[in-house]
Design an enzyme around this catalytic site. Structure first.
Site, mmCIF file in Angstrom:
data_model
loop_
_atom_site.group_PDB
_atom_site.id
_atom_site.type_symbol
_atom_site.label_atom_id
_atom_site.label_comp_id
_atom_site.label_asym_id
_atom_site.label_seq_id
_atom_site.Cartn_x
_atom_site.Cartn_y
_atom_site.Cartn_z
ATOM 1 N N ARG A 136 -11.991 4.448 -9.743
ATOM 2 C CA ARG A 136 -11.505 3.751 -8.554
ATOM 3 C C ARG A 136 -11.584 2.243 -8.699
ATOM 4 N NH1 ARG A 136 -12.284 3.805 -3.136
ATOM 5 N NH2 ARG A 136 -10.753 2.200 -3.556
ATOM 6 N N GLY A 137 -11.142 1.582 -7.654
ATOM 7 C CA GLY A 137 -11.173 0.123 -7.650
ATOM 8 C C GLY A 137 -9.780 -0.423 -7.871
ATOM 9 N N VAL A 178 -6.779 -2.941 -9.574
ATOM 10 C CA VAL A 178 -6.280 -2.996 -10.947
ATOM 11 C C VAL A 178 -7.232 -3.774 -11.853
ATOM 12 C CG1 VAL A 178 -4.369 -3.817 -12.381
ATOM 13 C CG2 VAL A 178 -3.883 -2.707 -10.205
ATOM 14 N N LEU A 182 -4.715 11.827 -8.546
ATOM 15 C CA LEU A 182 -4.754 13.264 -8.830
ATOM 16 C C LEU A 182 -3.505 13.690 -9.595
ATOM 17 C CD1 LEU A 182 -6.039 14.400 -5.342
ATOM 18 C CD2 LEU A 182 -7.328 14.440 -7.476
ATOM 19 N N ARG A 183 -2.391 13.025 -9.291
ATOM 20 C CA ARG A 183 -1.147 13.313 -10.010
ATOM 21 C C ARG A 183 -1.285 12.965 -11.493
ATOM 22 N NH1 ARG A 183 2.652 9.774 -11.892
ATOM 23 N NH2 ARG A 183 1.576 8.115 -10.783
ATOM 24 N N ARG A 184 -1.741 11.742 -11.774
ATOM 25 C CA ARG A 184 -1.866 11.355 -13.188
ATOM 26 C C ARG A 184 -2.910 12.198 -13.898
ATOM 27 N NH1 ARG A 184 -2.027 5.331 -11.261
ATOM 28 N NH2 ARG A 184 0.188 4.833 -11.162
ATOM 29 N N THR A 191 -10.470 -4.339 -11.488
ATOM 30 C CA THR A 191 -11.720 -3.601 -11.684
ATOM 31 C C THR A 191 -11.549 -2.545 -12.766
ATOM 32 O OG1 THR A 191 -12.034 -3.839 -9.311
ATOM 33 C CG2 THR A 191 -13.520 -2.329 -10.438
ATOM 34 N N ARG A 192 -10.392 -1.884 -12.727
ATOM 35 C CA ARG A 192 -10.159 -0.817 -13.703
ATOM 36 C C ARG A 192 -10.035 -1.384 -15.111
ATOM 37 N NH1 ARG A 192 -5.736 2.836 -10.480
ATOM 38 N NH2 ARG A 192 -6.577 2.373 -8.425
ATOM 39 N N CYS A 195 -4.299 14.969 0.847
ATOM 40 C CA CYS A 195 -4.113 14.002 -0.235
ATOM 41 C C CYS A 195 -4.716 14.525 -1.525
ATOM 42 C CB CYS A 195 -4.774 12.688 0.120
ATOM 43 S SG CYS A 195 -4.231 12.077 1.687
ATOM 44 N N LYS A 228 3.978 3.702 -1.876
ATOM 45 C CA LYS A 228 3.207 4.808 -2.444
ATOM 46 C C LYS A 228 1.938 5.098 -1.658
ATOM 47 C CE LYS A 228 1.039 4.030 -6.421
ATOM 48 N NZ LYS A 228 0.926 3.881 -7.896
ATOM 49 N N ASP A 229 1.363 4.081 -1.060
ATOM 50 C CA ASP A 229 0.089 4.251 -0.357
ATOM 51 C C ASP A 229 0.270 4.603 1.107
ATOM 52 O OD1 ASP A 229 -1.190 3.562 -2.714
ATOM 53 O OD2 ASP A 229 -1.179 1.426 -2.235
HETATM 54 N N1 LIG Z 1 -2.846 3.237 -5.197
HETATM 55 C C1 LIG Z 1 -2.906 1.927 -5.709
HETATM 56 C C2 LIG Z 1 -1.567 1.360 -5.966
HETATM 57 N N2 LIG Z 1 -0.637 1.280 -5.005
HETATM 58 C C3 LIG Z 1 0.497 0.748 -5.544
HETATM 59 C C4 LIG Z 1 0.238 0.473 -6.873
HETATM 60 C C5 LIG Z 1 1.178 -0.091 -7.846
HETATM 61 C C6 LIG Z 1 2.441 -0.687 -7.288
HETATM 62 C C7 LIG Z 1 3.469 0.312 -6.852
HETATM 63 O O1 LIG Z 1 3.452 1.490 -7.259
HETATM 64 O O2 LIG Z 1 4.355 -0.091 -6.098
HETATM 65 C C8 LIG Z 1 -1.074 0.854 -7.145
HETATM 66 C C9 LIG Z 1 -1.816 0.732 -8.409
HETATM 67 C C10 LIG Z 1 -1.368 1.717 -9.462
HETATM 68 O O3 LIG Z 1 -1.006 2.865 -9.153
HETATM 69 O O4 LIG Z 1 -1.404 1.350 -10.637
#
Ligand SMILES: NCc1[nH]cc(CCC(=O)O)c1CC(=O)O
Length: 309
Positions: free
Chosen positions: A152-153, A155, A133-135, A157-158, A245, A86-87
């Site tokens: 931000r931050g 998991v 931004l999607r969520r 931290t959130r 992005c 995803k990243d």
């Molecule tokens: N951008 C952060 C990120 N990158 C991947 C994941 C979760 C694991 C995944 O989707 O594989 C997360 C955290 C989230 O979105 O909760």
């Protein structure tokens, strides 16, 4: 550890990244009958890890979490890099590629609520935190009255911000929460056809030098074909649309027998408008399915859909 390790894995240092790197190390050790200690895990600090005070979309986007790791791949200091797909940007540096995808985890988002267990039950005007931004757009589509703040931050931290009462709820990927062993925090699992996930969500992708046949051969037993095909469609879709992005984009593919089905979605950041395109076809058409859906949405959205550039 032996004089020179069997393989060297590069990863970011967050708890989730480390959990994922150690999972890949375990799988590789088991597949090749070597000790886990013979596979090195090298933590690499990235620019993205250092920026905590503003949205990453403003700081320069996705490549921020990968550049330093990719430099070490290119220099031969590591053999493979473990990423959350995803990243990953759709365009990788010359000579590098995502050559292996592990079997996908849960693709869905989870809502963690304090004021209410569900999004629908939140009081009018409640504050919800999300870095995505999607969520943010998907939440606003359902609940235009909510106040969505950038959050931000990592998991942990959130979750700390949530526990401190900064927000009434947040959303995170089930995949990450499962890998961290904290999915029990989730108060509502959101179906994938309600909040279509981010492209690549839940899939660990492994990047190598494309000419490194030894590492690629060693990774082959870990590659999960249905996930790899889904990712090919999803990333082709994203590549067509990924102007920046700063765009709420979702996309999910799945293989059923030899039929690959793909659904993609674009949203206005305020959730006031969204468009969906779906395609299905043969597994060998993965890239074409994603591309075609992307082209359709690009045509339907028109200039300025995602807001001012
Ligand atoms: N951008 C952060 C990120 N990158 C991947 C994941 C979760 C694991 C995944 O989707 O594989 C997360 C955290 C989230 O979105 O909760």
């Amino acid at each position: 550890m032996a004089q020179s390790p069997f393989l060297r894995i590069g990863t970011r240092g967050s708890a989730l990244a480390l959990a994922q790197a150690h999972l890949v190390r375990r799988l590789l050790a088991a597949a090749h009958g070597v000790a886990e200690d013979d596979i090195a895990v090298q933590v690499i600090k990235t620019t993205g890890d250092a920026i905590l005070d503003r949205p990453l979309s403003e700081a320069g986007g996705k490549g921020l979490f990968t550049r330093e790791i990719e430099e070490q791949l290119i220099d031969g200091r590591i053999d493979l890099a473990v990423h959350s797909s995803k990243d990953m940007p759709t365009v990788l540096p010359e000579g590098l590629g995502l050559v292996c995808f592990l079997k996908r985890e849960d693709v869905r988002d989870g809502f963690i609520g304090r004021a209410s267990a569900t999004i629908a039950g939140l009081p009018k005007g409640a504050v919800v935190g999300s870095s995505s931004l999607r969520r943010q757009a998907q939440i606003r589509r359902e609940r235009p009255d909510l106040q969505v703040v950038t959050f931000r931050g990592n998991v942990q931290t959130r979750l700390a911000k949530l526990n401190a009462g900064d927000v009434a709820g947040t959303m995170l990927a089930m995949a990450g929460l499962n890998r961290l062993g904290i999915a029990h925090e989730v108060t509502e699992i959101v179906a994938a056809d309600r909040f279509l996930p981010a492209v690549g969500q839940g899939a660990i992708g492994i990047e190598t030098r494309l000419d490194d046949t030894r590492t690629r051969d060693l990774l082959a037993p870990l590659d999960h074909r249905p996930t790899a095909l889904a990712l090919a469609a999803e990333r082709a879709f994203l590549a067509v649309l990924d102007g920046s992005c700063r765009t709420p984009i979702a996309g999910l593919a799945g293989l059923d027998g030899e039929t690959l089905s793909f659904t993609g979605e674009i949203l206005r950041p305020d959730g006031s408008e969204s468009h969906v395109a779906a395609r299905s076809g043969g597994a060998s058409d993965a890239v074409a399915l994603g591309r075609d859906a992307g082209a359709e949405l690009k045509g339907r959205a028109g200039a300025g859909f995602f807001g001012p550039a």
